[in-house]
Enzyme design. Structure first.
Site, PDB file in Angstrom:
ATOM      1  NE  ARG A 122      -9.321  -2.167  -0.665  1.00 34.71           N
ATOM      2  CZ  ARG A 122      -7.884  -1.597  -0.033  1.00 34.71           C
ATOM      3  NH1 ARG A 122      -7.473  -1.230   0.107  1.00 34.71           N
ATOM      4  NH2 ARG A 122      -8.400  -1.799   1.309  1.00 34.71           N
ATOM      5  CB  CYS A 169      -0.682   0.088   1.024  1.00 34.66           C
ATOM      6  SG  CYS A 169      -1.873   1.309   1.270  1.00 34.66           S
TER       7      CYS A 169
HETATM    8  P1  RVP Z   1      -0.550  -6.801   3.954  1.00 32.24           P
HETATM    9  O1  RVP Z   1      -1.187  -8.217   5.166  1.00 32.24           O
HETATM   10  O2  RVP Z   1       0.189  -5.917   5.086  1.00 32.24           O
HETATM   11  O3  RVP Z   1       0.303  -7.212   2.482  1.00 32.24           O
HETATM   12  O4  RVP Z   1      -1.743  -6.511   3.874  1.00 32.24           O
HETATM   13  C1  RVP Z   1      -3.025  -6.387   3.148  1.00 32.24           C
HETATM   14  C2  RVP Z   1      -4.246  -5.359   3.542  1.00 32.24           C
HETATM   15  O5  RVP Z   1      -3.658  -3.856   2.854  1.00 32.24           O
HETATM   16  C3  RVP Z   1      -5.498  -5.049   2.513  1.00 32.24           C
HETATM   17  O6  RVP Z   1      -6.295  -6.574   3.804  1.00 32.24           O
HETATM   18  C4  RVP Z   1      -5.994  -4.452   2.015  1.00 32.24           C
HETATM   19  O7  RVP Z   1      -6.928  -3.792   2.762  1.00 32.24           O
HETATM   20  C5  RVP Z   1      -4.330  -3.781   1.984  1.00 32.24           C
HETATM   21  N1  RVP Z   1      -4.302  -3.364   0.354  1.00 32.24           N
HETATM   22  C6  RVP Z   1      -4.414  -3.984  -0.505  1.00 32.24           C
HETATM   23  N2  RVP Z   1      -4.674  -3.412  -1.723  1.00 32.24           N
HETATM   24  C7  RVP Z   1      -4.227  -2.236  -1.178  1.00 32.24           C
HETATM   25  C8  RVP Z   1      -3.895  -1.068  -1.859  1.00 32.24           C
HETATM   26  O8  RVP Z   1      -3.467  -1.658  -3.109  1.00 32.24           O
HETATM   27  N3  RVP Z   1      -3.861  -0.002  -1.436  1.00 32.24           N
HETATM   28  N4  RVP Z   1      -4.245  -2.030   0.170  1.00 32.24           N
END
Ligand code: RVP
Length: 502
Positions: free
Chosen positions: A419, A320
């Site tokens: 989203r 993210c």
């Molecule tokens: P991680 O477990 O740290 O990989 O995080 C997963 C989380 O990141 C997802 O459950 C969602 O809330 C968030 N996410 C998913 N896509 C993106 C993005 O493209 N920014 N963020």
């Protein structure tokens, strides 16, 4: 005037647990990881209508949660939320596949007619890899059952060419069968009593429904935590958005989805409140989680709007870049601590317990324990699950190492702009996530087993036999960067590098 939070926000990596007293009774095998998923009136003595046996759910992401991962995770006791960034039909088909996968009950796809030949049995077995073939009147998967033929019933080369199945099969009169509706342990009892390797299950008209195999029962027994609904089907969740929910949800309900979550990077919005209201009005009894939020105000808003659970986290996901792109977010640990406190206050005030889920930013296994100790009822993970065989992404070799692909829902690859949708006229779309690789980590069963083993050992170090007890007893300390450094091997040259990723 703008509101300033007095303290900087923190992430999991800045904390440690300080052990508490562990009695001799506090052993890892006695720890329960059972946890509530949806709200219930705890004060009135209600029990939670949906609980998990382990505190882990998989992220609503294309690279993470499809039907295959959902089955693997339900076997361990957790829930997958099948990604919503696909057509309603595709998502419903994934949900339906999870629900159709009856733990231990195999729908036969390789049947034969009694007038076919042994050569055809051999051909069929080679094609499907199944050495047991059900014989039905018309050869169809759900035809009238007449017998079973297995590779042990004949020796090719020793039987005249063109020999018929009906002369070598074990016919109905010598066959143990189970009635449709029987549960797996009853089926297993018959298998043991009758000393057979498989049990065909038939309906009241004698038509074949499924087969239970002795070997599958032991696989089933390897998963004591598996999460099943009242019809012995795996529990599965689905991600939805605030735009097409009135078309999407009925199809997903029809397919058998047990629980939903409004998948949004920022959930403190009128759109979520509207969706919660509409969905609860249109589908009484439906369970819908909402989020994401990072403070008490956001939690109270969604709890009042009817959320069945609330998801915490903005910008902490491994893929993210929301914080960089938009400058919004909060350290995941601080957000979890504050929202969990708000959940407890809300419970004191209303008697309703609204579970909270810490979503994103779990890097090491101990971060799961920390999130739970800080008050999360369960955690959502993306990167973690993307690494396993069962995730939908490709496995590649990069620089001699196996990796799996992992991309954010806000990346150009997923293009899940809904989203991030705030309604109104859209400006230019920009990415909030990246496309990446993560180290391949084998089977989900082994990875989750190792993570949870660490979790329950740490819980015992804190003197806790359950998640609520951990939340009550945990002593948590912020640590300095030097203390973090002291925590890994230091001032030595490490001889082997077999230590595990997490
Ligand atoms: P991680 O477990 O740290 O990989 O995080 C997963 C989380 O990141 C997802 O459950 C969602 O809330 C968030 N996410 C998913 N896509 C993106 C993005 O493209 N920014 N963020």
């Amino acid at each position: 005037m703008a509101y300033y939070f007095e303290e900087p926000s923190h992430t999991f990596g800045e904390y440690l647990l300080v052990p508490g007293y562990s009695s001799a009774e506090c052993t890892p095998d006695r720890v329960s990881l059972k946890t509530p998923v949806v709200k219930f009136n705890k004060k009135a003595g209600e029990t939670c209508p949906l609980t998990m046996n382990i505190p882990m759910v998989s992220a609503v992401m294309q690279a993470v949660s499809d039907d295959k991962l959902a089955i693997a995770l339900a076997k361990e006791g957790g829930i997958s939320f099948i990604f919503g960034s696909q057509t309603i039909e595709n998502q419903a088909a994934m949900v339906a596949r999870v629900k159709a996968y009856k733990a231990g009950f195999v729908t036969s796809d390789s049947n034969i007619r009694p007038d076919q030949t042994l050569e055809e049995v051999v051909e069929l077995s080679a094609k499907t890899g199944h050495s047991t073939v059900a014989v039905t009147e018309d050869g169809s998967p759900n035809g009238k059952l007449l017998g079973i033929i297995t590779s042990k019933d004949f020796r090719i080369g020793h039987c005249p060419a063109g020999s018929k199945v009906k002369d070598y099969m074990t016919g109905l009169e010598d066959l143990a069968t189970g009635k449709e509706g029987i549960d797996l342990s009853e089926a297993n009892d018959i298998i043991w009593e009758k000393k057979v390797n498989q049990l065909p299950i038939v309906d009241k008209n004698g038509n074949l429904v499924s087969l239970v195999f002795r070997k599958d029962y032991s696989t089933h027994a390897e998963h004591p935590n598996e999460l099943l609904d009242s019809k012995q089907r795996y529990i599965v969740g689905a991600g939805i958005n605030t735009r097409d929910y009135m078309e999407r949800v009925p199809k997903l309900l029809e397919a058998g989805a047990d629980v939903f979550v409004l998948d949004s990077s920022e959930g403190f919005s009128e759109w979520q409140a509207r969706a919660l209201k509409d969905l609860h009005a249109a589908f009484p009894g439906i369970k819908v989680g909402a989020g994401n939020v990072v403070d008490a105000e956001g939690f109270n808003f969604l709890a009042d709007a009817g959320a069945d659970f609330v998801k915490i986290g903005i910008g902490g996901g491994s893929i993210c870049i929301t914080r960089e792109q938009k400058g919004i977010g909060r350290g995941q640990a601080t957000a979890t601590i504050e929202v969990a406190k708000a959940r407890d206050e809300y419970f004191k005030k209303t008697g309703i317990y609204v579970p909270v889920c810490s979503d994103g930013g779990i890097v090491h296994d101990y971060h799961v324990t920390l999130a739970l100790a800080m008050g999360a009822d369960f955690v959502m993970l993306g990167r973690y699950f993307a690494r396993f065989d069962e995730s939908p992404s490709n496995k590649l070799v990069i620089n001699g190492n196996y990796v799996k692909e992992y991309w954010g829902e806000g990346s150009n690859r997923a293009r899940n702009w809904q989203r991030y949708d705030l309604g109104g006229k859209k400006g230019m779309a920009f990415e909030e996530g990246v496309d990446s690789y993560v180290p391949y980590a084998g089977h989900l069963h082994d990875g989750v087993g190792m993570t949870l083993s660490k979790v329950v050992h740490t819980m015992c170090n804190c003197g806790a036999l359950s998640i609520p007890e951990l939340q009550e007893k945990a002593k948590i300390t912020l640590v300095s960067p030097v203390t973090i450094q002291e925590g890994s091997a230091h001032d030595v040259t490490v001889r082997n590098t077999t230590s595990v990723q997490n």
